[in-house]
Each structure stands twice: as structure tokens, then as C-alpha cells.
Design a protein around this motif. Structure first.
Motif, mmCIF file in Angstrom:
data_model
loop_
_atom_site.group_PDB
_atom_site.id
_atom_site.type_symbol
_atom_site.label_atom_id
_atom_site.label_comp_id
_atom_site.label_asym_id
_atom_site.label_seq_id
_atom_site.Cartn_x
_atom_site.Cartn_y
_atom_site.Cartn_z
ATOM 1 N N UNK A 120 54.346 79.284 104.875
ATOM 2 C CA UNK A 120 54.284 77.982 104.348
ATOM 3 C C UNK A 120 55.487 77.191 104.349
ATOM 4 N N UNK A 121 56.730 78.112 104.097
ATOM 5 C CA UNK A 121 58.035 77.551 104.554
ATOM 6 C C UNK A 121 58.062 76.847 105.887
ATOM 7 N N UNK A 122 57.891 77.632 106.610
ATOM 8 C CA UNK A 122 57.734 76.907 108.064
ATOM 9 C C UNK A 122 57.135 75.828 108.207
ATOM 10 N N UNK A 123 55.874 75.862 107.548
ATOM 11 C CA UNK A 123 55.154 74.508 107.709
ATOM 12 C C UNK A 123 55.840 73.386 107.251
ATOM 13 N N UNK A 124 56.437 73.711 106.033
ATOM 14 C CA UNK A 124 57.265 72.491 105.247
ATOM 15 C C UNK A 124 58.317 72.095 106.121
#
Length: 336
Positions: A120-124
Motif C-alpha cells: 500500500x505504501x508503494x502504491x501511494x
């Protein structure tokens, strides 16, 4: 762009006795942008909220990829909403000031249980980069950003679930003119890059021309003209559309000098006390010029096709078409 992704049929939204949206119908094709324009109070935002079922419609049909949104509820509506997202007019009021940018963008992924914390952090970070922001801003709060930057964050949040449809409700009207162009160009780029379908709501006709493939013009809750972009701007068939276009300044002195002004008389009627028959007749220059035909006061004109790719709700749309036209707004002038 042949597949229909959104179909709206006879949509009506009432607040008490007032019909904010009245019998509105249109379709949106996959990969297409439909511009929805009109004065304040014409029902544009009410229609968009009813499409997403934020406000439930009083009657009518809304189908997304063949799925009936009006009858959907609970888990089925939630699953459909993942594929449809909205960008609101004021990014500052749509972004929770207590949450960091990273938390704001991650929240939809958490709600739909997508990925683990690391992914999720990477997607953000990916989405912030996509909208032209440094991923490092994820640790900051919304109040630390300018209006244009905040709207980029709102766009990133809308896109993080990889929707197929974006409804942009006046996404640039709260921004400075120079920033408006940047956000519009960003939306144009993202639409092509992500194959998005978009319903773009605005009152600025020059902005709508730049981003839209087709344009629907609303007046007092009804669609009064629907046409391909170039046809609507080059040969408007409804007197209200002509008046709106005539009010748009053109930054070309030669073109501006030749343009005829079509000034509407009277005030916008109250939605609670509409004129009988055609709701536009009390302000219509064509109605007056034709000697106030009786049919205008008796019958609401239906939205009918008058030419390939163009429909108008006017008993005398042909009269408008055959009048001599104003010099058309060129693409270069609209972008200036």
C-alpha cells in the motif's frame, strides 16, 4: 469508444417539491469524456451525486457496465463504487485535515482490503508520482499544500483504486486560472494513460471544450442540448447554448469584433415555480423573436436528435440552426 460504460435514463432527483434533476438521459462511452455544463443551480452536481448514489434518485435508471446502481445496496454497491470515483470541487474540504497525505491515499486500499502495508505504501508513492508530486510529501498534511497541489492529491486518491469512471465535479473552479490549466492538462494526460471514462462538470465553456469529446448543456434540471464537442461549439442548436457561448470572451480581437452577443432577458426562474411548457421560454430570445408561439407555453420540448451527433430540447431548434452563426471559437482561442 463504442462500448457504453454509463447509461442514465430519465433520472430525476427531488428535494421536497423541487426537481433539481428532471428526466435527464445520456450515455457515456468507455474512454470518453462527457462535459456537463450550465449555470449554477442547473442540477449538474445533483445529477453527479445521484449517479454515484450519494443522493438516491427519486426515479430513473443508472447503469454502470450494465449493472443497475439504483437497486444496488450494501456489498454490491460498495463493489461497484470501487470502480467509480469522484473528484470534488474544493480539495480542502474533501481532504481530512487530521490525516497525512499518505494516510488519505492509503485509506481506500485499507477499506477494500487491498494489499499489505508495504504494498500500500508503494502504491501511494506511485500515485503521488503519477499526479506530479514528490512521494516524500506523503508525511505532510493537507493544509501545507496550495490549492492546485491539494487537488492533485484528491485526484491521486480517486485513482488509487484504479477506477474505470471518474466524475469530476467542477475540479478547477476553486483554483487560480494558471493552476486550472495544469490540472486540466493532468486530467487529459491521465485519461489517455489510464483509459479512463470521465464525466466532467463545469460552468467554464472554454475549459469544457478543451477536455470533452461530447457536451451536455443543462438548464433548470434538464438537458437542453447534447452534441459532439465541435458541433456544439460550431453550430449550437438551442438558444440557451448560443447565449452561453456568446458570453465567453475570445482572446482574438478579429474574432471578437465579429461576434454577435445574445443577451438573456429576465431572471433565472425559481426551480419551485417553473414556467409552464418550455422552462426556458421566459428568457428565450427566439421565443420572443417568433412572436411567442403558443406551443412554447403548453408543451415541454423533448430532447430530440436534429442532426447526427446532436440533440436539442427546443420546438424551434431548426430555426436556430438556420440563422447565421457567430464566428466559431477556435481550439486555439479556447485554450488561450
Amino acid at each position: 469508444m463504442t462500448e457504453t460504460i454509463l447509461e442514465v435514463r430519465n433520472l430525476t432527483v427531488r428535494f421536497g417539491q423541487i426537481a433539481a434533476v428532471n428526466d435527464v438521459s445520456f450515455t457515456l462511452r468507455r474512454g470518453e469524456t462527457l462535459g456537463l455544463v450550465g449555470e449554477s443551480g442547473s442540477g449538474k452536481s445533483s445529477a453527479s451525486r445521484a449517479i454515484l448514489q450519494i443522493n438516491r434518485p427519486s426515479s430513473g435508471e443508472v447503469r454502470f457496465c450494465g449493472e443497475d446502481l439504483v437497486s444496488a445496496s450494501g456489498a454490491s454497491l460498495k463493489a461497484l463504487r470501487k470502480r467509480m470515483q469522484m473528484v470534488f470541487q474544493d480539495p480542502r474540504s474533501s481532504l481530512d485535515p487530521r490525516m497525512t497525505v499518505g494516510a488519505l491515499l492509503e485509506e481506500p486500499l485499507v477499506i477494500f482490503r487491498i494489499g499489505d502495508r508495504a504494498s500500500r505504501k508503494a502504491k501511494v508513492a506511485e500515485m503521488l508520482h503519477l499526479v506530479g508530486l514528490d512521494p516524500a510529501v506523503a508525511s505532510r498534511y493537507p493544509h501545507e499544500f496550495s490549492g492546485g497541489q491539494a487537488q492533485r492529491i484528491a485526484i491521486a486518491r480517486a485513482l488509487i483504486l484504479e477506477p474505470e469512471l471518474i466524475i469530476a465535479d467542477e475540479p478547477v473552479s476553486a483554483l487560480d486560472v494558471s493552476i486550472q490549466a495544469q490540472i486540466i492538462n493532468l486530467l487529459v494526460k491521465l485519461r489517455a494513460q489510464l483509459n479512463l471514462s470521465m464525466l466532467f462538470i463545469a460552468h467554464d465553456l472554454a475549459v469544457v471544450r478543451h477536455i470533452s469529446d461530447r457536451v451536455a448543456v443543462m438548464y433548470l434540471g434538464r438537458v437542453v442540448e447534447l452534441a459532439d464537442r465541435d458541433r456544439l461549439y460550431g453550430m449550437p442548436a438551442h438558444p440557451y447554448t448560443r447565449a452561453l457561448l456568446s458570453a465567453v470572451p475570445v482572446p482574438d480581437p478579429a474574432v471578437e469584433a465579429r461576434r454577435r452577443r445574445e443577451i438573456l432577458s429576465g431572471e433565472l426562474p425559481s426551480p419551485g415555480r417553473l414556467p409552464s411548457g418550455c422552462p426556458f421560454r421566459s428568457r428565450c430570445p427566439l421565443h420572443a423573436a417568433l412572436g411567442k408561439p403558443e406551443i412554447c407555453g403548453k408543451t415541454v420540448p423533448p430532447l430530440l436528435e436534429i442532426a447526427p451527433g446532436q440533440a436539442a430540447a427546443c420546438h424551434f431548434a431548426g430555426e436556430v440552426k438556420h440563422q447565421h452563426h457567430q464566428p466559431r471559437m477556435t481550439d486555439e482561442a479556447a485554450r488561450a
